[in-house]
Scaffold this active site. Structure first.
Site, PDB file in Angstrom:
ATOM      1  N   ASP A  29       0.854  -1.189   0.000  1.00 61.42           N
ATOM      2  CA  ASP A  29       0.000   0.000   0.000  1.00 61.42           C
ATOM      3  C   ASP A  29       0.897   1.248   0.000  1.00 61.42           C
ATOM      4  O   ASP A  29       1.890   1.303   0.728  1.00 61.42           O
ATOM      5  CB  ASP A  29      -0.894  -0.016   1.251  1.00 61.42           C
ATOM      6  CG  ASP A  29      -2.064   0.950   1.156  1.00 61.42           C
ATOM      7  OD1 ASP A  29      -3.209   0.494   1.143  1.00 61.42           O
ATOM      8  OD2 ASP A  29      -1.820   2.180   1.102  1.00 61.42           O
ATOM      9  N   ASN A  85     -12.997  -3.474   2.824  1.00 61.87           N
ATOM     10  CA  ASN A  85     -14.075  -2.490   2.870  1.00 61.87           C
ATOM     11  C   ASN A  85     -14.971  -2.579   1.637  1.00 61.87           C
ATOM     12  O   ASN A  85     -14.472  -2.684   0.515  1.00 61.87           O
ATOM     13  CB  ASN A  85     -13.477  -1.075   2.946  1.00 61.87           C
ATOM     14  CG  ASN A  85     -12.611  -0.886   4.178  1.00 61.87           C
ATOM     15  OD1 ASN A  85     -12.896  -1.422   5.229  1.00 61.87           O
ATOM     16  ND2 ASN A  85     -11.529  -0.120   4.042  1.00 61.87           N
ATOM     17  N   GLN A  92     -14.554   2.269   1.847  1.00 67.58           N
ATOM     18  CA  GLN A  92     -13.927   1.918   0.561  1.00 67.58           C
ATOM     19  C   GLN A  92     -13.669   3.187  -0.249  1.00 67.58           C
ATOM     20  O   GLN A  92     -14.566   4.028  -0.395  1.00 67.58           O
ATOM     21  CB  GLN A  92     -14.836   0.969  -0.240  1.00 67.58           C
ATOM     22  CG  GLN A  92     -14.169   0.437  -1.500  1.00 67.58           C
ATOM     23  CD  GLN A  92     -15.008  -0.597  -2.252  1.00 67.58           C
ATOM     24  OE1 GLN A  92     -16.186  -0.820  -1.943  1.00 67.58           O
ATOM     25  NE2 GLN A  92     -14.407  -1.238  -3.236  1.00 67.58           N
ATOM     26  N   HIS A  98     -10.347  -5.313  -2.962  1.00 68.93           N
ATOM     27  CA  HIS A  98      -8.997  -5.540  -2.428  1.00 68.93           C
ATOM     28  C   HIS A  98      -9.114  -5.916  -0.963  1.00 68.93           C
ATOM     29  O   HIS A  98     -10.037  -5.494  -0.276  1.00 68.93           O
ATOM     30  CB  HIS A  98      -8.102  -4.314  -2.598  1.00 68.93           C
ATOM     31  CG  HIS A  98      -8.697  -3.049  -2.083  1.00 68.93           C
ATOM     32  ND1 HIS A  98      -9.638  -2.340  -2.794  1.00 68.93           N
ATOM     33  CD2 HIS A  98      -8.512  -2.381  -0.930  1.00 68.93           C
ATOM     34  CE1 HIS A  98     -10.005  -1.280  -2.092  1.00 68.93           C
ATOM     35  NE2 HIS A  98      -9.346  -1.286  -0.948  1.00 68.93           N
ATOM     36  N   HIS A 100      -6.957  -5.773   2.577  1.00 63.73           N
ATOM     37  CA  HIS A 100      -5.795  -5.214   3.259  1.00 63.73           C
ATOM     38  C   HIS A 100      -5.201  -6.245   4.204  1.00 63.73           C
ATOM     39  O   HIS A 100      -5.942  -6.920   4.926  1.00 63.73           O
ATOM     40  CB  HIS A 100      -6.205  -4.033   4.152  1.00 63.73           C
ATOM     41  CG  HIS A 100      -6.773  -2.858   3.430  1.00 63.73           C
ATOM     42  ND1 HIS A 100      -6.053  -1.729   3.174  1.00 63.73           N
ATOM     43  CD2 HIS A 100      -8.012  -2.622   2.940  1.00 63.73           C
ATOM     44  CE1 HIS A 100      -6.821  -0.838   2.558  1.00 63.73           C
ATOM     45  NE2 HIS A 100      -8.011  -1.361   2.400  1.00 63.73           N
TER      46      HIS A 100
HETATM   47  P1  AMP Z   1      -9.903   1.271   0.712  1.00 63.61           P
HETATM   48  O1  AMP Z   1     -10.068   2.520   1.534  1.00 63.61           O
HETATM   49  O2  AMP Z   1     -10.236   0.016   1.435  1.00 63.61           O
HETATM   50  O3  AMP Z   1     -10.610   1.387  -0.631  1.00 63.61           O
HETATM   51  O4  AMP Z   1      -8.359   1.162   0.445  1.00 63.61           O
HETATM   52  C1  AMP Z   1      -7.695   1.728  -0.634  1.00 63.61           C
HETATM   53  C2  AMP Z   1      -6.220   1.601  -0.332  1.00 63.61           C
HETATM   54  O5  AMP Z   1      -5.520   1.703  -1.538  1.00 63.61           O
HETATM   55  C3  AMP Z   1      -5.683   2.696   0.593  1.00 63.61           C
HETATM   56  O6  AMP Z   1      -5.065   2.086   1.735  1.00 63.61           O
HETATM   57  C4  AMP Z   1      -4.678   3.443  -0.276  1.00 63.61           C
HETATM   58  O7  AMP Z   1      -3.565   3.869   0.449  1.00 63.61           O
HETATM   59  C5  AMP Z   1      -4.319   2.394  -1.306  1.00 63.61           C
HETATM   60  N1  AMP Z   1      -3.895   2.894  -2.602  1.00 63.61           N
HETATM   61  C6  AMP Z   1      -4.518   3.817  -3.372  1.00 63.61           C
HETATM   62  N2  AMP Z   1      -3.840   3.997  -4.529  1.00 63.61           N
HETATM   63  C7  AMP Z   1      -2.783   3.155  -4.488  1.00 63.61           C
HETATM   64  C8  AMP Z   1      -1.704   2.871  -5.386  1.00 63.61           C
HETATM   65  N3  AMP Z   1      -1.584   3.502  -6.539  1.00 63.61           N
HETATM   66  N4  AMP Z   1      -0.802   1.936  -5.022  1.00 63.61           N
HETATM   67  C9  AMP Z   1      -0.910   1.291  -3.830  1.00 63.61           C
HETATM   68  N5  AMP Z   1      -1.896   1.513  -2.946  1.00 63.61           N
HETATM   69  C10 AMP Z   1      -2.820   2.433  -3.261  1.00 63.61           C
END
Ligand code: AMP
Ligand code: ZN
Length: 135
Positions: A29, A85, A92, A98, A100
């Site tokens: 992440d 999420n 989300q 995805h 985590h």
């Molecule tokens: P969510 O809030 O569950 O949708 O999580 C999205 C996650 O994606 C967050 O923890 C962000 O930090 C991560 N994220 C967003 N863009 C990228 C990216 N380009 N590369 C890696 N992680 C990302």
């Protein structure tokens, strides 16, 4: 469709990749909650858990388990949260499924939580008739 996780999962955008097979990619992440925070991404787009095919849903937990074992061994973390999420209300922000993996360390300031409520008898009965599945 312009989905950043489709592009990352399929290698169109470079990422810090920990694992890849024909169906999944696991990446670090970019804004980690803790050292080693990783994301499991299916290569085929599904917006959320509801859209995820059963086969991917079962594979994702096996990957999470393997990655969790590796994290524990390599990072010496004291625990680990799996977080997934679905929907804006649930936090989300990227609408491509995805999961985590958040390694946890004694004394870290990571917050994954809620305030515990109390299950009343009335609500329990309502839920028992509304939510039972299978059988
Ligand atoms: P969510 O809030 O569950 O949708 O999580 C999205 C996650 O994606 C967050 O923890 C962000 O930090 C991560 N994220 C967003 N863009 C990228 C990216 N380009 N590369 C890696 N992680 C990302
Ligand atoms: Zn996507």
């Amino acid at each position: 469709m312009d989905c950043i996780f489709c592009k990352i999962a399929n290698g169109e955008i470079p990422s810090a990749t920990l694992y890849e097979d024909e169906d999944f990619r696991i990446i670090l992440d970019v804004n980690p909650a803790s050292k080693g925070h990783a994301l499991i991404l299916p290569k085929k787009h599904a917006s959320n858990l509801y859209e995820l095919p059963d086969e991917s849903a079962s594979k994702v937990l096996i990957l999470a388990k393997n990655m969790a074992e590796k994290m524990t061994e390599a990072l010496n973390c004291d625990g680990l949260n799996l977080v997934q999420n679905n929907g804006e209300i649930a936090g989300q922000t990227v609408f491509h499924f995805h999961m985590h993996l958040i390694p946890r360390y004694e004394g870290d300031r990571v917050k994954v939580g809620w305030k515990p409520g109390k299950l009343s008898d009335k609500t329990k009965e309502e839920l028992l008739s509304a939510l039972k599945i299978g059988g």
